[in-house]
Write a protein that holds these residues in place. Structure first.
Motif, PDB file in Angstrom:
ATOM      1  N   ALA A 273       0.870  -1.186   0.000  1.00 24.75           N
ATOM      2  CA  ALA A 273       0.000   0.000   0.000  1.00 24.75           C
ATOM      3  C   ALA A 273       0.898   1.225   0.000  1.00 24.75           C
ATOM      4  O   ALA A 273       1.489   1.576   1.020  1.00 24.75           O
ATOM      5  CB  ALA A 273      -0.913  -0.002   1.218  1.00 24.75           C
ATOM      6  N   ASN A 274       1.044   1.837  -1.166  1.00 24.76           N
ATOM      7  CA  ASN A 274       1.955   2.962  -1.322  1.00 24.76           C
ATOM      8  C   ASN A 274       1.204   4.246  -1.675  1.00 24.76           C
ATOM      9  O   ASN A 274      -0.001   4.247  -1.838  1.00 24.76           O
ATOM     10  CB  ASN A 274       2.996   2.643  -2.398  1.00 24.76           C
ATOM     11  CG  ASN A 274       3.960   1.563  -1.933  1.00 24.76           C
ATOM     12  OD1 ASN A 274       4.428   1.603  -0.791  1.00 24.76           O
ATOM     13  ND2 ASN A 274       4.241   0.588  -2.784  1.00 24.76           N
ATOM     14  N   ASP A 275       1.961   5.328  -1.786  1.00 26.61           N
ATOM     15  CA  ASP A 275       1.396   6.646  -2.136  1.00 26.61           C
ATOM     16  C   ASP A 275       0.230   7.000  -1.204  1.00 26.61           C
ATOM     17  O   ASP A 275       0.329   6.768  -0.022  1.00 26.61           O
ATOM     18  CB  ASP A 275       0.967   6.655  -3.614  1.00 26.61           C
ATOM     19  CG  ASP A 275       2.173   6.466  -4.538  1.00 26.61           C
ATOM     20  OD1 ASP A 275       3.202   7.123  -4.317  1.00 26.61           O
ATOM     21  OD2 ASP A 275       2.078   5.639  -5.448  1.00 26.61           O
ATOM     22  N   VAL A 276      -0.878   7.491  -1.790  1.00 29.09           N
ATOM     23  CA  VAL A 276      -1.993   7.898  -0.913  1.00 29.09           C
ATOM     24  C   VAL A 276      -2.929   6.731  -0.597  1.00 29.09           C
ATOM     25  O   VAL A 276      -4.002   6.922  -0.032  1.00 29.09           O
ATOM     26  CB  VAL A 276      -2.812   9.069  -1.504  1.00 29.09           C
ATOM     27  CG1 VAL A 276      -1.959  10.329  -1.597  1.00 29.09           C
ATOM     28  CG2 VAL A 276      -3.401   8.708  -2.854  1.00 29.09           C
ATOM     29  N   TYR A 277      -2.522   5.519  -0.985  1.00 27.93           N
ATOM     30  CA  TYR A 277      -3.353   4.367  -0.666  1.00 27.93           C
ATOM     31  C   TYR A 277      -3.309   4.038   0.833  1.00 27.93           C
ATOM     32  O   TYR A 277      -2.294   4.267   1.488  1.00 27.93           O
ATOM     33  CB  TYR A 277      -2.917   3.146  -1.485  1.00 27.93           C
ATOM     34  CG  TYR A 277      -3.485   3.180  -2.890  1.00 27.93           C
ATOM     35  CD1 TYR A 277      -4.706   2.588  -3.166  1.00 27.93           C
ATOM     36  CD2 TYR A 277      -2.823   3.851  -3.912  1.00 27.93           C
ATOM     37  CE1 TYR A 277      -5.243   2.643  -4.444  1.00 27.93           C
ATOM     38  CE2 TYR A 277      -3.356   3.914  -5.190  1.00 27.93           C
ATOM     39  CZ  TYR A 277      -4.570   3.308  -5.453  1.00 27.93           C
ATOM     40  OH  TYR A 277      -5.108   3.376  -6.705  1.00 27.93           O
ATOM     41  N   ASN A 278      -4.412   3.553   1.322  1.00 23.22           N
ATOM     42  CA  ASN A 278      -4.515   3.043   2.694  1.00 23.22           C
ATOM     43  C   ASN A 278      -4.796   1.544   2.616  1.00 23.22           C
ATOM     44  O   ASN A 278      -5.305   1.058   1.596  1.00 23.22           O
ATOM     45  CB  ASN A 278      -5.697   3.684   3.433  1.00 23.22           C
ATOM     46  CG  ASN A 278      -5.450   5.121   3.880  1.00 23.22           C
ATOM     47  OD1 ASN A 278      -6.225   5.665   4.627  1.00 23.22           O
ATOM     48  ND2 ASN A 278      -4.379   5.732   3.393  1.00 23.22           N
ATOM     49  N   ALA A 279      -4.474   0.833   3.676  1.00 23.09           N
ATOM     50  CA  ALA A 279      -4.821  -0.584   3.754  1.00 23.09           C
ATOM     51  C   ALA A 279      -5.077  -0.925   5.209  1.00 23.09           C
ATOM     52  O   ALA A 279      -4.319  -0.501   6.087  1.00 23.09           O
ATOM     53  CB  ALA A 279      -3.698  -1.447   3.188  1.00 23.09           C
ATOM     54  N   ILE A 280      -6.147  -1.630   5.452  1.00 21.84           N
ATOM     55  CA  ILE A 280      -6.545  -1.934   6.823  1.00 21.84           C
ATOM     56  C   ILE A 280      -6.799  -3.432   6.968  1.00 21.84           C
ATOM     57  O   ILE A 280      -7.627  -3.995   6.258  1.00 21.84           O
ATOM     58  CB  ILE A 280      -7.796  -1.123   7.203  1.00 21.84           C
ATOM     59  CG1 ILE A 280      -7.463   0.377   7.161  1.00 21.84           C
ATOM     60  CG2 ILE A 280      -8.296  -1.514   8.604  1.00 21.84           C
ATOM     61  CD1 ILE A 280      -8.634   1.264   6.891  1.00 21.84           C
ATOM     62  N   LEU A 281      -6.038  -4.040   7.862  1.00 20.80           N
ATOM     63  CA  LEU A 281      -6.117  -5.477   8.104  1.00 20.80           C
ATOM     64  C   LEU A 281      -6.925  -5.695   9.380  1.00 20.80           C
ATOM     65  O   LEU A 281      -6.637  -5.102  10.411  1.00 20.80           O
ATOM     66  CB  LEU A 281      -4.690  -6.003   8.286  1.00 20.80           C
ATOM     67  CG  LEU A 281      -4.379  -7.471   8.112  1.00 20.80           C
ATOM     68  CD1 LEU A 281      -4.664  -7.949   6.704  1.00 20.80           C
ATOM     69  CD2 LEU A 281      -2.893  -7.717   8.424  1.00 20.80           C
ATOM     70  N   VAL A 282      -7.950  -6.524   9.285  1.00 25.85           N
ATOM     71  CA  VAL A 282      -8.835  -6.768  10.423  1.00 25.85           C
ATOM     72  C   VAL A 282      -8.820  -8.266  10.713  1.00 25.85           C
ATOM     73  O   VAL A 282      -8.976  -9.071   9.796  1.00 25.85           O
ATOM     74  CB  VAL A 282     -10.279  -6.322  10.090  1.00 25.85           C
ATOM     75  CG1 VAL A 282     -11.225  -6.622  11.248  1.00 25.85           C
ATOM     76  CG2 VAL A 282     -10.318  -4.838   9.729  1.00 25.85           C
ATOM     77  N   ASN A 283      -8.635  -8.647  11.975  1.00 30.93           N
ATOM     78  CA  ASN A 283      -8.665 -10.062  12.314  1.00 30.93           C
ATOM     79  C   ASN A 283      -9.952 -10.431  13.034  1.00 30.93           C
ATOM     80  O   ASN A 283     -10.266  -9.890  14.095  1.00 30.93           O
ATOM     81  CB  ASN A 283      -7.457 -10.440  13.183  1.00 30.93           C
ATOM     82  CG  ASN A 283      -7.432 -11.931  13.464  1.00 30.93           C
ATOM     83  OD1 ASN A 283      -8.073 -12.425  14.379  1.00 30.93           O
ATOM     84  ND2 ASN A 283      -6.717 -12.673  12.632  1.00 30.93           N
ATOM     85  N   GLY A 294      -7.367   0.700  -0.637  1.00 30.93           N
ATOM     86  CA  GLY A 294      -7.837   1.654  -1.639  1.00 30.93           C
ATOM     87  C   GLY A 294      -7.357   3.051  -1.316  1.00 30.93           C
ATOM     88  O   GLY A 294      -6.509   3.243  -0.431  1.00 30.93           O
ATOM     89  N   LYS A 295      -7.901   4.038  -2.045  1.00 26.53           N
ATOM     90  CA  LYS A 295      -7.466   5.416  -1.843  1.00 26.53           C
ATOM     91  C   LYS A 295      -8.048   5.969  -0.544  1.00 26.53           C
ATOM     92  O   LYS A 295      -9.255   6.010  -0.369  1.00 26.53           O
ATOM     93  CB  LYS A 295      -7.886   6.279  -3.026  1.00 26.53           C
ATOM     94  CG  LYS A 295      -6.941   6.105  -4.196  1.00 26.53           C
ATOM     95  CD  LYS A 295      -7.287   7.022  -5.335  1.00 26.53           C
ATOM     96  CE  LYS A 295      -6.365   6.710  -6.513  1.00 26.53           C
ATOM     97  NZ  LYS A 295      -6.951   7.105  -7.789  1.00 26.53           N
ATOM     98  N   GLY A 296      -7.149   6.408   0.322  1.00 24.95           N
ATOM     99  CA  GLY A 296      -7.557   6.848   1.647  1.00 24.95           C
ATOM    100  C   GLY A 296      -8.021   8.282   1.695  1.00 24.95           C
ATOM    101  O   GLY A 296      -8.409   8.785   2.749  1.00 24.95           O
ATOM    102  N   ALA A 297      -7.995   8.969   0.572  1.00 25.82           N
ATOM    103  CA  ALA A 297      -8.396  10.374   0.546  1.00 25.82           C
ATOM    104  C   ALA A 297      -8.722  10.762  -0.887  1.00 25.82           C
ATOM    105  O   ALA A 297      -8.649   9.944  -1.795  1.00 25.82           O
ATOM    106  CB  ALA A 297      -7.272  11.249   1.096  1.00 25.82           C
ATOM    107  N   GLY A 298      -9.081  12.022  -1.086  1.00 20.29           N
ATOM    108  CA  GLY A 298      -9.367  12.520  -2.423  1.00 20.29           C
ATOM    109  C   GLY A 298     -10.859  12.786  -2.592  1.00 20.29           C
ATOM    110  O   GLY A 298     -11.691  12.162  -1.931  1.00 20.29           O
TER     111      GLY A 298
END
Lengths: 349, 349
Positions: A273-283, A294-298
């Motif tokens: 997850a690079n640039d303005v991308y976000n990634a969230i791992l849930v267990n 996906g894109k975390g802003a914009g």
């Protein structure tokens, strides 16, 4: 016809209004109804704007219009936005928002008011921009106990860290670059000091564990002291440095939680997850690890989430919402192994 | 109390029954109701099983029980499962399933029957096991035109390819290993030849574009001819080889679609989905790329998705479901650049 109002005509607000205009046809086909943005509330005039005729300055017009039952609050902050949201919910209108500060600080209260008035308070856009994460956590992981959340939740800092790695520039230079491109604000503190990521991990944790988690009680460290040297050394060891929001429920009354730059292996699902991308791992205890990316802003990614929440409000069924409550809980930063060899950053396995 | 029935007491079926038992407390708190598995339909006896008293052999008992309004079909295949599902929907019962074969082949018809009878036919577990992907696509991306889907959708082949890379073993050896561990069936054809992945890309594409896509009309290539040499050469060039299901709507009447082993860059968001993990990247016109990642198979991950669909059926609101219809459409495999230097595998950028 469904009449809605949009509070705030900034980046996200204009995105919401434009999205309903651009994708009018497919949305109306899907919900079998027409969506009409009846009002846009803003203090400015926007002369010549395509939607100028919808812009009003008097909040009470929206509050008192019985034809408007769904309102998007995209003003931001926890002052006027708080006052307006409370009044709208009490007046029996559903509110959707991208306002992470307000949800993190006042979510418990606002969700209770919404529940009491049989309306919805939805905030998919408050975490991860356009990424579906809150709704899937609530609905698709409903049969799970959620135990742990690890995420790259701030696009600005992730952009800066990516540029430091890719272009081999200092934090200062990468930040200036981000500011030029509009990815960082003139005063970048909320992002680079981890405050924004902290609000987001608090929202997700509150939702996951059903316990109100106060963002002011979290151990938060930003990325302002990360050096290019640390990044390069970590890379040589097979790691990338990311600003991580972390939480784990270790017992009924104990939650490990913090925000800090951490080293993660290049093969870790979050690592790409690079640039303005976000990634969230849930267990979840049944599903194991799931990740949302996906894109975390914009403008349009965030509007995508706000609009999907608006469409969710069309469903008449008010469920027994999973809300969070203030309960006795100990919040603490866990002991983490350090990545040494001159890097000196905690490692997340 | 909500009475449900489970058709099929195999891996997934027993997972569903056990999940409701294990997480009884949190689920009942969340949905504010008690979930009672009233019947389990199976041809075997399961003597001594904890839930032996619920096992019945006569489908008509379930069909005629007016107290059972939600049924999980986890039999698999498109014969008996098809007949039972049709009868249940026509009798006004909602059906949820993990049966990708049936959804891919008969989804259009079954969704129409469900709609006509004001009940739900939900199939989150049919793609990506426990990963929330269908529900988020339908609900959270509702304001988007979905243009493209790229996914690693089969856990068995992904496990085999991962082992070939990590342990430097041949396809044959990795397959035997997978069979020993229960990740591949004695007859592994549906997995290794790409048939299973084909059903899944068809389901997601049908849902995304609203057009019924017949799995029998797709260009499908499996992984049985991938050599360790190709994998190593690709790796040296910075690529990993994954079995990809791909689809892109290029115009109202044209869809590029195929299943084949492809080379993707190691920095691609999909690249770190290893072992039995799946990852599905969806492009929406407003949100951009979003990705959903998690375990694509297994007892409890799949049960997690089936159970969340069951809980979804508790909501009384029957929406205007986004169903798919048979429309004139040209399906074709796009021209892809090849990764050369002895690899000879198409590249997905």
């Amino acid at each position: 016809m469904v009449n809605i109002a949009v509070l705030g005509y900034g980046t996200v607000g204009s995105g919401v209004v434009e999205l309903f205009d651009i994708n009018k046809e497919i949305i109306e086909k899907r919900v079998n109804d027409e969506i009409n943005v009846k009002y846009i509330l803003d203090i400015k005039d926007f002369k010549g704007d395509k939607f100028e005729n919808k812009i009003i300055k008097d909040f009470d017009v929206i509050l008192n219009d019985k034809d408007v039952n769904i309102v998007a609050e995209v003003i931001g902050g926890a002052t006027i936005a708080y006052e307006y949201t409370k009044k709208l919910l009490e007046a029996g209108k559903s509110v959707v928002t991208s306002n992470k500060e307000l949800v993190a600080l006042k979510g418990e209260e606002l969700l209770k008011i919404a529940n009491k008035n049989n309306v919805k308070y939805l905030f998919e856009a408050s975490v991860g921009g356009g990424i579906p994460v809150i709704h899937p956590m609530k609905e698709c992981l409903k049969a799970n106990n959620i135990n742990e959340i690890i995420g790259i939740m701030n696009g600005t800092t992730n952009y800066i860290l990516t540029k430091m790695i890719e272009d081999k520039v200092s934090f200062k230079e990468a930040l200036e670059n981000a500011q030029k491109l509009g990815y960082a604000e003139a005063n970048p503190d909320a992002d680079i000091k981890g405050i924004d990521a902290c609000r987001k991990i608090c929202i997700l944790s509150s939702l996951a564990y059903g316990i109100n988690i106060d963002p002011n009680k979290i151990d938060v460290e930003g990325i302002e002291n990360i050096t290019l040297d640390q990044i390069e050394k970590a890379s040589n060891l097979g790691y990338v440095i990311k600003l991580i929001g972390y939480s784990k429920k270790t017992s009924e009354e104990k939650i490990s939680i913090f925000v800090a730059p951490c080293a993660i292996k290049k093969t870790h699902p979050l690592a790409n997850a690079n640039d303005v991308y976000n990634a969230i791992l849930v267990n979840g205890d049944m599903v194991g690890n799931v990740m949302f990316y996906g894109k975390g802003a914009g403008k349009f990614p965030t509007a995508s989430a706000v609009c999907s929440d608006i469409l969710e409000c069309l469903k008449k069924d008010i469920e027994n919402e999973i809300i969070w409550e203030t309960k006795p809980v100990t919040l603490m930063k866990p002991e983490l192994k350090m990545l040494n060899d001159g890097v000196n950053i905690p490692v997340l396995e």
